[in-house]
Design a protein around this motif. Structure first.
Motif, mmCIF file in Angstrom:
data_model
loop_
_atom_site.group_PDB
_atom_site.id
_atom_site.type_symbol
_atom_site.label_atom_id
_atom_site.label_comp_id
_atom_site.label_asym_id
_atom_site.label_seq_id
_atom_site.Cartn_x
_atom_site.Cartn_y
_atom_site.Cartn_z
ATOM 1 N N LEU A 291 57.243 -51.882 -36.580
ATOM 2 C CA LEU A 291 56.970 -50.768 -35.798
ATOM 3 C C LEU A 291 57.995 -49.859 -35.605
ATOM 4 C CD1 LEU A 291 54.719 -52.740 -33.190
ATOM 5 C CD2 LEU A 291 53.830 -51.719 -35.267
ATOM 6 N N LEU A 292 57.916 -48.677 -35.801
ATOM 7 C CA LEU A 292 58.749 -47.615 -35.825
ATOM 8 C C LEU A 292 59.018 -46.865 -34.489
ATOM 9 C CD1 LEU A 292 58.770 -45.998 -39.407
ATOM 10 C CD2 LEU A 292 60.256 -47.815 -38.437
ATOM 11 N N ALA A 293 59.841 -46.394 -33.983
ATOM 12 C CA ALA A 293 60.187 -45.749 -32.771
ATOM 13 C C ALA A 293 59.256 -44.281 -32.998
ATOM 14 C CB ALA A 293 61.331 -45.383 -32.396
ATOM 15 N N ASP A 294 58.849 -43.920 -31.851
ATOM 16 C CA ASP A 294 58.170 -42.360 -31.997
ATOM 17 C C ASP A 294 59.217 -41.498 -32.309
ATOM 18 O OD1 ASP A 294 55.465 -43.395 -31.599
ATOM 19 O OD2 ASP A 294 55.478 -43.081 -29.480
ATOM 20 N N PRO A 295 58.923 -40.364 -32.974
ATOM 21 C CA PRO A 295 60.065 -39.366 -33.064
ATOM 22 C C PRO A 295 60.414 -38.947 -31.588
ATOM 23 C CG PRO A 295 58.249 -38.953 -34.344
ATOM 24 C CD PRO A 295 57.753 -39.911 -33.646
ATOM 25 N N PRO A 296 61.838 -38.713 -31.455
ATOM 26 C CA PRO A 296 62.271 -38.141 -29.861
ATOM 27 C C PRO A 296 61.603 -36.762 -29.938
ATOM 28 C CG PRO A 296 63.987 -38.830 -31.724
ATOM 29 C CD PRO A 296 62.895 -38.874 -32.356
ATOM 30 N N ALA A 297 61.889 -36.354 -28.790
ATOM 31 C CA ALA A 297 60.984 -35.037 -28.270
ATOM 32 C C ALA A 297 61.943 -34.079 -28.765
ATOM 33 C CB ALA A 297 61.202 -35.128 -26.844
ATOM 34 N N GLN B 31 62.816 -33.487 -31.707
ATOM 35 C CA GLN B 31 62.598 -33.520 -33.207
ATOM 36 C C GLN B 31 61.335 -32.545 -33.460
ATOM 37 O OE1 GLN B 31 62.599 -37.193 -35.356
ATOM 38 N NE2 GLN B 31 64.797 -37.176 -35.178
ATOM 39 N N ILE B 32 61.255 -31.969 -34.913
ATOM 40 C CA ILE B 32 60.131 -31.139 -34.951
ATOM 41 C C ILE B 32 58.874 -31.970 -35.562
ATOM 42 C CG2 ILE B 32 61.501 -29.195 -35.637
ATOM 43 C CD1 ILE B 32 60.959 -29.522 -38.572
ATOM 44 N N LEU B 33 58.984 -33.251 -35.735
ATOM 45 C CA LEU B 33 57.768 -34.032 -36.262
ATOM 46 C C LEU B 33 57.007 -34.392 -35.174
ATOM 47 C CD1 LEU B 33 59.698 -36.934 -38.380
ATOM 48 C CD2 LEU B 33 58.232 -35.026 -39.260
ATOM 49 N N ALA B 34 55.705 -34.329 -35.559
ATOM 50 C CA ALA B 34 54.505 -34.678 -34.471
ATOM 51 C C ALA B 34 54.557 -36.045 -34.123
ATOM 52 C CB ALA B 34 53.183 -34.185 -35.042
ATOM 53 N N ALA B 35 54.541 -36.305 -32.597
ATOM 54 C CA ALA B 35 54.548 -37.751 -32.196
ATOM 55 C C ALA B 35 53.325 -38.514 -32.691
ATOM 56 C CB ALA B 35 54.649 -37.796 -30.744
ATOM 57 N N ARG B 36 53.598 -39.505 -33.847
ATOM 58 C CA ARG B 36 52.590 -40.238 -34.441
ATOM 59 C C ARG B 36 53.500 -41.637 -34.391
ATOM 60 N NH1 ARG B 36 50.194 -37.875 -39.720
ATOM 61 N NH2 ARG B 36 48.671 -39.672 -39.573
ATOM 62 N N ARG B 37 52.879 -42.614 -33.899
ATOM 63 C CA ARG B 37 53.162 -44.028 -33.936
ATOM 64 C C ARG B 37 52.991 -44.472 -35.564
ATOM 65 N NH1 ARG B 37 53.838 -48.688 -30.389
ATOM 66 N NH2 ARG B 37 55.589 -49.372 -31.588
ATOM 67 N N ALA B 38 54.073 -44.915 -36.248
ATOM 68 C CA ALA B 38 54.129 -45.168 -37.514
ATOM 69 C C ALA B 38 54.964 -46.538 -37.704
ATOM 70 C CB ALA B 38 55.062 -44.172 -38.155
ATOM 71 N N ALA B 39 54.588 -47.307 -38.856
ATOM 72 C CA ALA B 39 55.378 -48.497 -39.154
ATOM 73 C C ALA B 39 55.553 -48.713 -40.541
ATOM 74 C CB ALA B 39 54.242 -49.754 -38.828
ATOM 75 N N GLU B 40 56.415 -49.170 -41.021
ATOM 76 C CA GLU B 40 56.739 -49.581 -42.524
ATOM 77 C C GLU B 40 56.232 -50.881 -42.649
ATOM 78 O OE1 GLU B 40 60.978 -50.206 -43.107
ATOM 79 O OE2 GLU B 40 61.256 -48.107 -42.480
ATOM 80 N N ILE B 41 55.593 -51.251 -43.897
ATOM 81 C CA ILE B 41 54.915 -52.376 -44.346
ATOM 82 C C ILE B 41 55.753 -52.994 -45.560
ATOM 83 C CG2 ILE B 41 53.135 -51.381 -45.887
ATOM 84 C CD1 ILE B 41 51.273 -53.930 -44.900
ATOM 85 N N HIS B 42 55.938 -54.581 -45.552
ATOM 86 C CA HIS B 42 56.614 -54.966 -46.803
ATOM 87 C C HIS B 42 55.673 -56.228 -47.130
ATOM 88 C CE1 HIS B 42 60.190 -52.655 -46.115
ATOM 89 N NE2 HIS B 42 60.090 -52.897 -44.901
#
Length: 163
Positions: free
Chosen positions: A76-82, A84-95
């Protein structure tokens, strides 16, 4: 035979270590300049830590006839900080890892599906699957699961600092 996908627990650590090392050996064959076989004790400690209740990592295992033959690790990745220009979306990496001899039987697909469901329950709306070598099998696998290109990750090898 049916595939059982379940959350990993501390008793699974030796098997998770075996899966990680088998995966590392396979990747080293793809490109030894990018991949390595990690230290066994470091891998064991990693899995013991991430199986803690408050972890930002989800580990699922796939069983076939009572034997663990694959795993999915969802970070589980941290939300982009306020700022940054990326929209706040909860993201994750999968392996995902499936042992040799068990690929092509739907185990990886079952792991990815269960991982996506578990991540969605935690608010994840986008999953990333990083592939850092010419690994056509991994590209086919994740593409078949609905993953596709999203931007471009550029990198540059750097030498030591100039004196």
């Amino acid at each position: 035979m049916s595939i059982l996908v379940r959350d990993a627990g501390l008793p699974d650590v030796p098997t998770l270590v075996r899966l990680r090392l088998a995966n590392a050996e396979r990747h080293v064959q793809l490109d030894p300049t990018i991949y390595r076989v990690p230290d066994v004790e470091a891998v064991r400690r990693h899995f013991e830590e991430v199986l803690a209740p408050d972890s930002k990592v989800l580990i699922l295992v796939a069983e076939l006839a009572g034997d663990v033959v694959g795993m999915a690790e969802v970070i589980l990745l941290a939300d982009p900080p306020a700022h940054q220009i990326l929209a706040a979306r909860r993201a994750a990496e999968i392996h995902t890892v499936v042992l040799d001899g068990h690929r092509g039987a739907g185990i990886g697909a079952a792991l990815v599906s269960a991982a996506e469901h578990a991540a969605a329950e935690r608010g994840v709306t986008i999953m990333h699957a990083g592939i850092f070598a010419p690994n056509e099998g991994a590209i086919r696998f994740y593409s078949a699961a609905g993953f596709g290109p999203r931007g471009i990750l550029l990198s540059k090898e750097q030498g030591p600092p100039a004196d």
